[in-house]
Motif scaffolding. Structure first.
Motif, PDB file in Angstrom:
ATOM      1  N   MET A  48       0.819  -1.235   0.051  1.00 26.67           N
ATOM      2  CA  MET A  48      -0.028   0.247  -0.372  1.00 26.67           C
ATOM      3  C   MET A  48       0.771   0.429   0.240  1.00 26.67           C
ATOM      4  O   MET A  48       1.702   1.463   0.516  1.00 26.67           O
ATOM      5  CB  MET A  48      -1.130  -0.095   1.317  1.00 26.67           C
ATOM      6  N   PRO A  49       0.721   2.003  -0.892  1.00 25.72           N
ATOM      7  CA  PRO A  49       1.481   3.385  -0.719  1.00 25.72           C
ATOM      8  C   PRO A  49       1.249   4.268   0.494  1.00 25.72           C
ATOM      9  O   PRO A  49       0.418   4.603   0.547  1.00 25.72           O
ATOM     10  CB  PRO A  49       1.367   4.135  -2.482  1.00 25.72           C
ATOM     11  N   SER A  50       2.383   4.786   0.773  1.00 30.04           N
ATOM     12  CA  SER A  50       2.381   5.698   2.046  1.00 30.04           C
ATOM     13  C   SER A  50       2.026   7.018   1.358  1.00 30.04           C
ATOM     14  O   SER A  50       2.418   7.969   0.254  1.00 30.04           O
ATOM     15  CB  SER A  50       4.409   5.792   2.584  1.00 30.04           C
ATOM     16  N   LEU A  51       0.579   8.125   2.417  1.00 31.52           N
ATOM     17  CA  LEU A  51       0.438   8.567   2.182  1.00 31.52           C
ATOM     18  C   LEU A  51       1.511  10.100   2.271  1.00 31.52           C
ATOM     19  O   LEU A  51       1.680  10.586   3.422  1.00 31.52           O
ATOM     20  CB  LEU A  51      -0.718   8.740   2.564  1.00 31.52           C
ATOM     21  N   LYS A  52       1.636  10.968   1.932  1.00 33.44           N
ATOM     22  CA  LYS A  52       2.450  11.932   2.320  1.00 33.44           C
ATOM     23  C   LYS A  52       1.757  13.552   1.847  1.00 33.44           C
ATOM     24  O   LYS A  52       1.387  13.841   0.467  1.00 33.44           O
ATOM     25  CB  LYS A  52       3.731  11.690   1.187  1.00 33.44           C
ATOM     26  N   PRO A  53       2.283  14.863   1.918  1.00 32.96           N
ATOM     27  CA  PRO A  53       2.014  15.517   2.622  1.00 32.96           C
ATOM     28  C   PRO A  53       2.180  16.547   1.024  1.00 32.96           C
ATOM     29  O   PRO A  53       3.379  15.868   0.886  1.00 32.96           O
ATOM     30  CB  PRO A  53       1.906  16.243   3.398  1.00 32.96           C
ATOM     31  N   PRO A  54       1.079  16.878  -0.149  1.00 34.65           N
ATOM     32  CA  PRO A  54       1.780  16.781  -1.437  1.00 34.65           C
ATOM     33  C   PRO A  54       3.359  18.504  -0.868  1.00 34.65           C
ATOM     34  O   PRO A  54       3.292  18.503   0.344  1.00 34.65           O
ATOM     35  CB  PRO A  54       1.416  18.216  -1.930  1.00 34.65           C
ATOM     36  N   ARG A  55       4.009  18.381  -1.689  1.00 33.92           N
ATOM     37  CA  ARG A  55       5.769  19.390  -1.548  1.00 33.92           C
ATOM     38  C   ARG A  55       5.568  20.650  -1.586  1.00 33.92           C
ATOM     39  O   ARG A  55       6.055  20.922  -0.413  1.00 33.92           O
ATOM     40  CB  ARG A  55       6.162  18.947  -3.090  1.00 33.92           C
ATOM     41  N   TYR A  56       4.267  21.453  -1.984  1.00 32.36           N
ATOM     42  CA  TYR A  56       4.118  22.728  -1.371  1.00 32.36           C
ATOM     43  C   TYR A  56       3.512  22.437  -0.187  1.00 32.36           C
ATOM     44  O   TYR A  56       3.236  24.640   0.224  1.00 32.36           O
ATOM     45  CB  TYR A  56       3.397  23.188  -2.842  1.00 32.36           C
ATOM     46  N   ALA A  57       2.798  22.334   0.112  1.00 39.15           N
ATOM     47  CA  ALA A  57       2.349  21.730   1.732  1.00 39.15           C
ATOM     48  C   ALA A  57       3.355  21.952   2.605  1.00 39.15           C
ATOM     49  O   ALA A  57       3.404  22.909   3.207  1.00 39.15           O
ATOM     50  CB  ALA A  57       1.000  21.467   1.959  1.00 39.15           C
ATOM     51  N   ILE A  58       4.045  20.879   2.376  1.00 39.13           N
ATOM     52  CA  ILE A  58       5.328  21.261   3.489  1.00 39.13           C
ATOM     53  C   ILE A  58       6.059  22.578   3.078  1.00 39.13           C
ATOM     54  O   ILE A  58       6.189  22.972   4.315  1.00 39.13           O
ATOM     55  CB  ILE A  58       6.067  20.270   2.922  1.00 39.13           C
ATOM     56  N   ALA A  59       6.544  23.372   2.506  1.00 41.68           N
ATOM     57  CA  ALA A  59       7.389  24.504   1.336  1.00 41.68           C
ATOM     58  C   ALA A  59       6.151  25.325   2.095  1.00 41.68           C
ATOM     59  O   ALA A  59       7.298  26.369   3.245  1.00 41.68           O
ATOM     60  CB  ALA A  59       7.659  24.431   0.628  1.00 41.68           C
ATOM     61  N   ALA A  60       5.276  25.383   2.155  1.00 39.25           N
ATOM     62  CA  ALA A  60       4.247  26.530   2.812  1.00 39.25           C
ATOM     63  C   ALA A  60       4.324  26.319   3.679  1.00 39.25           C
ATOM     64  O   ALA A  60       4.474  27.505   5.391  1.00 39.25           O
ATOM     65  CB  ALA A  60       3.074  26.570   2.183  1.00 39.25           C
ATOM     66  N   LEU A  61       4.262  25.613   5.041  1.00 42.77           N
ATOM     67  CA  LEU A  61       4.438  25.515   6.398  1.00 42.77           C
ATOM     68  C   LEU A  61       5.410  25.866   6.985  1.00 42.77           C
ATOM     69  O   LEU A  61       5.925  26.666   7.706  1.00 42.77           O
ATOM     70  CB  LEU A  61       4.133  23.881   6.976  1.00 42.77           C
ATOM     71  N   ASN A  62       6.739  25.722   5.954  1.00 40.79           N
ATOM     72  CA  ASN A  62       7.924  25.810   6.396  1.00 40.79           C
ATOM     73  C   ASN A  62       7.876  26.900   6.161  1.00 40.79           C
ATOM     74  O   ASN A  62       8.803  27.914   6.753  1.00 40.79           O
ATOM     75  CB  ASN A  62       9.394  25.019   5.584  1.00 40.79           C
ATOM     76  N   GLY A  63       7.596  27.876   5.308  1.00 41.65           N
ATOM     77  CA  GLY A  63       7.604  29.534   4.996  1.00 41.65           C
ATOM     78  C   GLY A  63       6.963  30.059   6.214  1.00 41.65           C
ATOM     79  O   GLY A  63       7.739  30.901   6.627  1.00 41.65           O
ATOM     80  N   PHE A  64       5.860  29.238   7.368  1.00 40.30           N
ATOM     81  CA  PHE A  64       5.056  29.548   8.555  1.00 40.30           C
ATOM     82  C   PHE A  64       6.611  29.862   9.330  1.00 40.30           C
ATOM     83  O   PHE A  64       6.607  30.560  10.348  1.00 40.30           O
ATOM     84  CB  PHE A  64       3.820  29.771   8.609  1.00 40.30           C
ATOM     85  N   SER A  65       6.993  28.689   9.313  1.00 42.51           N
ATOM     86  CA  SER A  65       7.972  28.741  10.654  1.00 42.51           C
ATOM     87  C   SER A  65       9.448  29.209  10.276  1.00 42.51           C
ATOM     88  O   SER A  65       9.687  29.154  11.508  1.00 42.51           O
ATOM     89  CB  SER A  65       8.907  26.631  10.491  1.00 42.51           C
ATOM     90  N   GLN A  66       9.831  29.341   9.203  1.00 45.30           N
ATOM     91  CA  GLN A  66      10.455  30.414   8.911  1.00 45.30           C
ATOM     92  C   GLN A  66      10.608  31.822   9.215  1.00 45.30           C
ATOM     93  O   GLN A  66      11.459  32.747   9.557  1.00 45.30           O
ATOM     94  CB  GLN A  66      11.072  30.492   7.598  1.00 45.30           C
ATOM     95  N   ILE A  67       9.289  32.529   9.415  1.00 46.69           N
ATOM     96  CA  ILE A  67       9.185  33.387  10.440  1.00 46.69           C
ATOM     97  C   ILE A  67       9.746  33.387  11.353  1.00 46.69           C
ATOM     98  O   ILE A  67      10.502  34.808  12.103  1.00 46.69           O
ATOM     99  CB  ILE A  67       7.774  34.368  10.930  1.00 46.69           C
ATOM    100  N   LEU A  68       9.636  32.211  12.608  1.00 43.24           N
ATOM    101  CA  LEU A  68      11.270  31.540  13.927  1.00 43.24           C
ATOM    102  C   LEU A  68      11.742  31.869  13.423  1.00 43.24           C
ATOM    103  O   LEU A  68      12.745  30.196  14.573  1.00 43.24           O
ATOM    104  CB  LEU A  68       9.976  30.684  14.574  1.00 43.24           C
ATOM    105  N   LEU A  69      11.991  31.201  11.908  1.00 41.04           N
ATOM    106  CA  LEU A  69      14.088  30.860  11.689  1.00 41.04           C
ATOM    107  C   LEU A  69      14.356  29.706  11.942  1.00 41.04           C
ATOM    108  O   LEU A  69      15.186  28.960  12.561  1.00 41.04           O
ATOM    109  CB  LEU A  69      15.432  32.152  13.220  1.00 41.04           C
ATOM    110  N   GLN A  70      13.134  28.536  11.212  1.00 40.30           N
ATOM    111  CA  GLN A  70      12.854  27.601  11.829  1.00 40.30           C
ATOM    112  C   GLN A  70      12.819  26.322  10.341  1.00 40.30           C
ATOM    113  O   GLN A  70      12.145  27.504   9.558  1.00 40.30           O
ATOM    114  CB  GLN A  70      12.092  26.666  12.767  1.00 40.30           C
TER     115      GLN A  70
END
Length: 292
Positions: free
Chosen positions: A1-23
């Motif tokens: 059964m294939p694993s379910l992975k969040p879309p690449r740009y959804a992760i990038a967007a979440l990382n964009g929010f985390s970069q507000i706090l330099l993470q």
């Protein structure tokens, strides 16, 4: 059964929010988004548009995918979305300006990243957001601190009020004078960098204390407006300097620079944080050259 992975740009967007706090940490980004959603859904919508516009825009322009993935082309757009939603509410004008600001921030961000890596320039941090933010503030005739100087319930200058002010100082990183928002942001950083979270807390405490000691208006102090720049400066410097002295100097410098901006009547946004980090970095470079 294939694993379910969040879309690449959804992760990038979440990382964009985390970069507000330099993470670069998707769960950190989710907690930041949660803090916005709990306290200011309109601001959250503006921030989401900003981070998506800047992230997808960077991809369309062919910028390095690795930088996009870790959110380096998302956080300036997110901050612009917050600021413009705060100033103008959600409207066709504000949404259009958010998209425009995100595109412009990318054009500057790619040059700042290139100059830092190829010519050893100092990091730009949130400089694209600040420059477009100042333009937006001038455009609406609001040359005053962009973040609200109030909270839902006015705080008293006592032990409880000061404790809540420390939380609000962290919350003001995303324009929220809310202690719970600050607590969520502190938890977000704690997940990725415990040392950084401790220094960010110290920065907010020091910002409140210095603000009171230097006669800043009580309601501004209690709403956290004197805390967020020292908190960010302490967090940033603690990530690159081993000595405890460097983050401490960054805290003091950011707090003093905030006072200077207030005296000049200019909206500080996060410029005191950037200048404090630059001064500490330049001092560190000079010290190493002297010892070489």
């Amino acid at each position: 059964m294939p694993s379910l992975k969040p879309p690449r740009y959804a992760i990038a967007a979440l990382n964009g929010f985390s970069q507000i706090l330099l993470q670069a940490h998707p769960v950190c980004g989710f907690l930041i988004l949660l803090a916005m959603g709990l306290h200011a859904p309109e601001l959250m919508i503006g921030a989401m548009l900003g981070v998506l516009a800047s992230t997808l825009g960077a991809a369309a322009l062919g910028y390095p995918q690795a930088d996009i993935d870790i959110g380096l082309y998302g956080y300036n757009g997110a901050l612009l979305g917050l600021l413009l939603s705060l100033l103008l509410g959600l409207s066709a004008l504000s949404l259009g300006l958010i998209a425009l600001g995100a595109a412009i921030s990318n054009l500057l961000q790619v040059r700042l990243l290139t100059a830092m890596r190829e010519r050893n320039w100092l990091p730009g941090f949130t400089l694209p957001f600040i420059l477009f933010g100042w333009f937006a503030l001038a455009l609406v005739g609001a040359l005053a601190p962009a973040a609200p100087v109030w909270s839902e319930t006015p705080l008293a200058l006592n032990g409880t009020g000061l404790l809540l002010a420390v939380g609000s100082g962290i919350g003001q990183v995303i324009f929220l004078a809310q202690p719970l928002a600050g607590l969520l942001l502190l938890a977000a950083v704690w997940l990725a960098d415990r040392k950084g979270a401790a220094w960010m807390l110290c920065g907010s405490v020091a910002g409140v204390a210095i603000g009171l000691a230097t006669g800043a208006p009580e309601q501004q102090v209690l709403a956290g407006l004197t805390g967020y720049n020292p908190a960010l400066a302490a967090l940033a410097v603690s990530q690159v300097q081993r000595s405890w002295l460097a983050p401490l100097l960054a805290i003091i410098t950011a707090a003093v620079l905030r006072l200077i901006f207030d005296q000049l009547g200019l909206p500080p946004l996060t410029m005191p944080f950037i200048l404090a980090c630059w001064l500490v970095a330049l001092g560190s470079r000079w010290y190493r050259l002297e010892r070489a």
